[in-house]
Structures are given as structure tokens and as C-alpha cells.
Design an enzyme around this catalytic site. Structure first.
Site, mmCIF file in Angstrom:
data_model
loop_
_atom_site.group_PDB
_atom_site.id
_atom_site.type_symbol
_atom_site.label_atom_id
_atom_site.label_comp_id
_atom_site.label_asym_id
_atom_site.label_seq_id
_atom_site.Cartn_x
_atom_site.Cartn_y
_atom_site.Cartn_z
ATOM 1 N N GLY A 8 0.735 -0.707 -0.047
ATOM 2 C CA GLY A 8 0.108 -0.079 -0.284
ATOM 3 C C GLY A 8 0.481 0.914 -0.386
ATOM 4 C CE LYS A 12 -5.411 10.818 2.456
ATOM 5 N NZ LYS A 12 -6.683 11.728 3.062
ATOM 6 C CB CYS A 85 -0.630 -0.535 9.900
ATOM 7 S SG CYS A 85 0.692 -1.376 10.267
ATOM 8 C CB THR A 86 -4.975 -2.980 6.988
ATOM 9 O OG1 THR A 86 -3.944 -2.891 5.954
ATOM 10 C CG2 THR A 86 -6.346 -3.597 6.604
ATOM 11 C CG MET A 112 1.012 0.805 13.843
ATOM 12 S SD MET A 112 0.186 -1.370 13.971
ATOM 13 C CE MET A 112 2.999 -1.188 14.445
ATOM 14 C CG HIS A 143 -11.120 8.482 12.958
ATOM 15 N ND1 HIS A 143 -11.051 7.454 13.835
ATOM 16 C CD2 HIS A 143 -9.961 8.316 13.301
ATOM 17 C CE1 HIS A 143 -10.218 7.488 14.576
ATOM 18 N NE2 HIS A 143 -9.098 7.233 14.279
ATOM 19 C CG HIS A 144 -9.513 10.764 7.808
ATOM 20 N ND1 HIS A 144 -10.104 10.762 7.310
ATOM 21 C CD2 HIS A 144 -9.129 10.438 8.042
ATOM 22 C CE1 HIS A 144 -9.473 9.257 7.014
ATOM 23 N NE2 HIS A 144 -8.922 9.712 7.936
ATOM 24 C CE LYS A 147 -10.852 4.975 11.121
ATOM 25 N NZ LYS A 147 -10.080 4.060 10.625
ATOM 26 N N GLY A 153 -11.349 0.848 14.627
ATOM 27 C CA GLY A 153 -10.220 -0.435 14.855
ATOM 28 C C GLY A 153 -10.059 0.427 16.110
#
Length: 251
Positions: A8, A12, A85-86, A112, A143-144, A147, A153
């Protein structure tokens, strides 16, 4: 030098990690995976892991849930550890990750950042004391507006950490609009806000009679997640098969 595949790479987070690793003396990205590439990266980019011909020591994944199955297949087949991290994964995908960790090192974390992972421990210690004393638990995450998964998560991980130290009859409550009733004392409320460019904000409220205790973590930049992912990759490279998380990295 730890060789990293950035799964990925043109997203971003992939670009934040790419920029952070440009000056890192101990790790570097040797290949990127992304279906869309405009030549912005200094490393080769492949449309899929199956087409990648570059050898690496670890994969950092910040892609999408739909790419998780192929990532796990590659990781197991090639014996390459993966930092996942997804978020927004299905229950079946979580099971597949656990199965894969029996054959290769897998590190999965909903968040993380160092601060959030310390928060997990603090919340459990507080919940053990305040919830039996009659305190209600509510989580609010922001969140923005780009998302796609809700709750985040991280919000679910925070809720899970609290629920883990409580009796089994506690449950999550996501919506009260269809009810005309008092709050169930066994509820763990989870509320979601989406708007603007909010990087990430998680607040946990312990509300008792005549007093309220709040824990809040605010991310002002995506770099905190990128730095954590890089440290996780350095930790995971060369590790034996198993399921790891950020607590292992911090420890």
C-alpha cells in the site's frame, strides 16, 4: 539493514512511512505494492505481491482489507514476517491471520502509537476498580471524513481491553436511537464522529455518581502511526512464527 516491502505504498500512510525511511540507517524500503503508481517512489512498485521479484525481511501493510488474503498467502509462502496495520477486517480474516501466525511471524495492532498502547493497560487497571463501583463506560472516537470503517479499529481495541477485565455479561452499544429506555448498566457505549481532517481522537469516559474520569488520546499527525509501524518492522524481522502485538515491541 532491514529490507522492507511497503504494502500500500502509494496510500497516505505508505507515503508517510516512505518519507520517514529515507534517512533511516537501519531499514529501507526495497519494493512497494500498489495497484496505482505514478513513479513518485525511489524503489520499484509492483501491482501485486505475486508479481514482486524483490526479496525482503519484512512487510509493512497499510493497504485495504480486500488485499489481506493475498498478503497472508505471500507471507506464509515466502516466509516473510508481516506488520499488519490495516483495520476493518472481517472475523474470517482475523482467523486467517491467526492461522498464518502459526507458520510465520505476524504483528497486528489496531493502532501503532505508543500512547494508545500504554492507554490499553491504564484502562484495564481503572476498569477493574471503577466499573464494580458503579461507573458507566462510554467511548467516543473521531476521525476524518474519508475514513470508511466505523467504529475505528482502535476504538474497538480499547473497548475490548476494558471488556476483557469485566464479567462476560457486559456488551457494546452502538446506537440508542431506536429505544426509549434507560441506559443498561452493562453497556459499554461506543460513539463515532466523522468530519474534516481529524487524524484520530479517542476518549474513554468513566462516569460515576457525582464524578467523571476521562482518558483521551489525540493524534495530531499520521507520523506517530508510521513511526510505530517502522519500529514494529525492525522488531519483527527475523522473529520466529507467532502472533505479536505492539506490547511486545514496547516491552
Amino acid at each position: 539493514m532491514i529490507r522492507i516491502i511497503m504494502h500500500g505504498c502509494n496510500g497516505k500512510m505508505g507515503q508517510v512511512i516512505t518519507n520517514l525511511l529515507k534517512d533511516d540507517e537501519n531499514a529501507r524500503i526495497v519494493a512497494g505494492i500498489d495497484p496505482y503508481d505514478d513513479g513518485r517512489n525511489s524503489y520499484p512498485v509492483f501491482s501485486s505481491l505475486d508479481s514482486c521479484v524483490v526479496k525482503a525481511d519484512v512487510i509493512i501493510d497499510f493497504a485495504s482489507p480486500k488485499a489481506m488474503d493475498s498478503l497472508l498467502e505471500y507471507s506464509v509462502k515466502e516466509g516473510v514476517p508481516a506488520v499488519l496495520c490495516t483495520t476493518g477486517l472481517s472475523d474470517e480474516q482475523i482467523k486467517n491471520i491467526e492461522e498464518a501466525s502459526k507458520k510465520v511471524a505476524i504483528l497486528k495492532s489496531a493502532n501503532m502509537s505508543l500512547g494508545i498502547n500504554i492507554m490499553f493497560k491504564l484502562l484495564q487497571a481503572v476498569a477493574k476498580i471503577l466499573v464494580p463501583a458503579g461507573f458507566d463506560v462510554e467511548l467516543v472516537e473521531k476521525h476524518h471524513n474519508q475514513k470508511v470503517d466505523a467504529p475505528s479499529g482502535t476504538a474497538l481495541a480499547l473497548a475490548d481491553a476494558i471488556k476483557e477485565v469485566l464479567p462476560d455479561d457486559y456488551f457494546y452499544k452502538y446506537d440508542r436511537t431506536q429505544e426509549n429506555a434507560k441506559r443498561d448498566p452493562k453497556e459499554i457505549g461506543i460513539s463515532v464522529i466523522r468530519g474534516g481532517t481529524i487524524v484520530g481522537e479517542h476518549e474513554v469516559i468513566f462516569a460515576g455518581e457525582d464524578e467523571v474520569l476521562e482518558f483521551k488520546h489525540t493524534a495530531y499527525s499520521k507520523s506517530i502511526f508510521a513511526k510505530g509501524a517502522i519500529e514494529a518492522a525492525k522488531f519483527l524481522a527475523g522473529k520466529p512464527a507467532g502472533f505479536y502485538d505492539m506490547k511486545d515491541v514496547i516491552g
